[in-house]
Design an enzyme around this catalytic site. Structure first.
Site, PDB file in Angstrom:
ATOM      1  N   PHE A 185      35.664  31.120  45.664  1.00 29.93           N
ATOM      2  CA  PHE A 185      36.613  31.741  46.593  1.00 29.93           C
ATOM      3  C   PHE A 185      37.214  32.951  45.892  1.00 29.93           C
ATOM      4  O   PHE A 185      37.807  32.826  44.824  1.00 29.93           O
ATOM      5  CB  PHE A 185      37.727  30.770  46.988  1.00 29.93           C
ATOM      6  CG  PHE A 185      38.672  31.384  47.989  1.00 29.93           C
ATOM      7  CD1 PHE A 185      38.401  31.339  49.344  1.00 29.93           C
ATOM      8  CD2 PHE A 185      39.819  32.053  47.571  1.00 29.93           C
ATOM      9  CE1 PHE A 185      39.247  31.941  50.265  1.00 29.93           C
ATOM     10  CE2 PHE A 185      40.669  32.654  48.485  1.00 29.93           C
ATOM     11  CZ  PHE A 185      40.387  32.596  49.841  1.00 29.93           C
TER      12      PHE A 185
ATOM     13  N   ASP B 180      37.528  35.888  37.664  1.00 28.92           N
ATOM     14  CA  ASP B 180      38.600  35.793  38.658  1.00 28.92           C
ATOM     15  C   ASP B 180      39.542  34.676  38.210  1.00 28.92           C
ATOM     16  O   ASP B 180      39.246  33.490  38.363  1.00 28.92           O
ATOM     17  CB  ASP B 180      38.006  35.495  40.038  1.00 28.92           C
ATOM     18  CG  ASP B 180      39.078  35.348  41.121  1.00 28.92           C
ATOM     19  OD1 ASP B 180      40.268  35.169  40.775  1.00 28.92           O
ATOM     20  OD2 ASP B 180      38.721  35.389  42.317  1.00 28.92           O
TER      21      ASP B 180
ATOM     22  N   LYS C  47      48.419  35.297  42.221  1.00 27.78           N
ATOM     23  CA  LYS C  47      49.133  34.029  42.427  1.00 27.78           C
ATOM     24  C   LYS C  47      50.355  33.830  41.505  1.00 27.78           C
ATOM     25  O   LYS C  47      51.416  34.347  41.793  1.00 27.78           O
ATOM     26  CB  LYS C  47      48.155  32.865  42.376  1.00 27.78           C
ATOM     27  CG  LYS C  47      47.230  32.855  43.618  1.00 27.78           C
ATOM     28  CD  LYS C  47      46.645  31.495  43.930  1.00 27.78           C
ATOM     29  CE  LYS C  47      46.058  31.451  45.337  1.00 27.78           C
ATOM     30  NZ  LYS C  47      44.621  31.664  45.420  1.00 27.78           N
TER      31      LYS C  47
END
Ligand SMILES: *Cc1c(COP(=O)(O)O)cnc(C)c1O
Length: 402
Positions: free
Chosen positions: A138, A223, A256
């Protein structure tokens, strides 16, 4: 009408249906807890999906934002500001970046990956059409990051997508070796795949990805949007020798937890050559790196340090996963630090899926995430205490059994 009916109706009258119906109308947070409009308390074991690194309304975070808002909030990227330079310097320090490395600041994980994608298009001077990502990955929902995201159901309604992305089977070094060649610009990998239920790669996979990308002149892009900023008990997951295997990536993306609840993303190029992938004028963002967001992120990183949260996460996470492994109804536990996947034992759930169990947990005052039909994901604040986690551990067997 009850209050709950009112906010549900109001929501559907004025907000996009894209997220589905909201589960709660939350009004306040403190530490690891949040409260809804009726005054009901919840233990937040998801932290806004690995975002509220310091929990809710941490005094250092509140002070940093309040003081910065009262000083200078936004200026555009024609200018810089002290918190922007301080944050980038701090990222250089905690990632131990070699000279010539650079931080590009944006506003989200998807945007951090978009910048990395554009850098990939410039790899080797351009003209390398293929970008490789891994099944189960994702990477976000904007068109570039969506192309990297593996789930076909997310991508197909928006065809044609950004071309050139190839997904290789998870954990399969031979498949990666077969897919990569000198037309490949980059390989995108999450050191820990979050959305698929929290899974790491088999031993040797990242090392092989590093060797293969180097051999073919392609970039290795990690990522770390979910796995970074202390989530694993290391600043970034790849710095954990067991996960990262000592691999040094070309680009790291972060978001995040970085802002602790303030929107911010970062695309970090390692070494001078990678920094030169984008020239002045080839990319941009209006809000990215503004004083308010960078002051918040700086407070997050400094507080992780001053409160010794990396060690706390390692210790608490190890204990939590050990306890979960012995909990009735839990088949297995994955993840590291405070990024945890709980595989439910189908024999114990009486046919209930993770979504049903998450709904029961919510009713009982625990926010957890049914990340797949079989798995719950926990990503609590890095500040959460063992006592708080114990309340969940105590409740869990009954939540699973129903
Ligand atoms: C959440 C996530 C993203 C997307 O971040 P947004 O801020 O939602 O755009 C990208 N990559 C990973 C690994 C994520 O977990």
């Amino acid at each position: 009408m009850t209050d709950a009916q009112t906010w549900r109706d109001d929501f559907s009258r004025v907000l996009s249906p894209v997220f589905g119906a909201p589960q709660l109308d939350l009004v306040r947070g403190q530490g690891s807890k949040v409260w809804d409009a009726s005054g009901k308390e919840y233990l937040d074991l998801l932290a806004g999906i690995a975002v509220n690194a310091l929990g809710h309304c941490h005094p250092a975070w509140v002070t940093a934002i309040s003081e910065q808002a009262a000083t200078l909030g936004h200026i555009s990227n024609f200018f810089t500001s002290p918190p922007q330079i301080a944050l980038a310097s701090k990222l250089h320090e905690i990632l131990d970046l070699p000279q010539g490395s650079a931080v590009f600041l944006s506003n989200s994980g998807a945007e951090a990956n978009e910048a990395a994608f554009k850098m990939a298009r410039r790899a080797g001077g351009g003209g390398r059409p293929i970008v490789i990502a891994v099944e189960g990955a994702f990477h976000g929902r904007t068109m570039g990051s969506l192309a990297l995201t593996a789930k076909a159901a997310y991508r197909e309604p928006f065809a044609p997508g950004v071309p050139g992305v190839v997904h290789v089977p998870y954990g399969d070094v031979d498949a990666l070796a077969a897919a990569i060649n000198d037309t490949c610009a980059a390989v995108f990998i999450e050191p820990i795949q979050g959305e698929v239920g929290v899974r790491t790669h088999p031993a040797g996979y990242l090392t092989a990805a590093r060797e293969l990308t180097r051999a073919h002149g392609a970039l290795l892009i990690l990522d770390e949007v979910q796995s970074g900023v202390g989530r694993t008990g290391h600043w970034y997951a790849h710095q954990d020798p067991e996960i990262g295997e000592g691999v040094v990536p070309d680009i790291i993306t972060s978001a995040k937890g970085l802002g602790g609840g303030m929107p911010i993303g970062a695309t970090i190029t390692v070494g001078t050559a990678n920094t030169k992938l984008l020239e002045a004028g080839q990319h941009g963002t209006t809000f990215g790196g503004n004083p308010l967001a960078t002051a918040a992120a700086l407070a997050v990183l400094e507080t992780i340090e001053t409160e010794g949260l990396l060690a706390h996460v390692r210790e608490t996470g190890t204990w939590l996963r050990g306890e979960l492994e012995q909990t009735a109804g839990v088949a297995s536990v994955s993840g590291t630090g405070l990024l945890v996947g709980i595989e439910l034992d189908p024999a114990a759930t009486g046919g209930a899926d993770a979504k049903t169990i998450a709904a029961r947990a919510l009713e009982a005052g625990f926010i957890v995430n049914p990340v797949t039909p079989e798995r719950l994901r926990l990503a609590p604040p890095l500040t959460i205490t063992a006592e708080e986690l114990q309340t969940f551990l105590t409740a869990l067997p009954a939540l699973i059994a129903g």
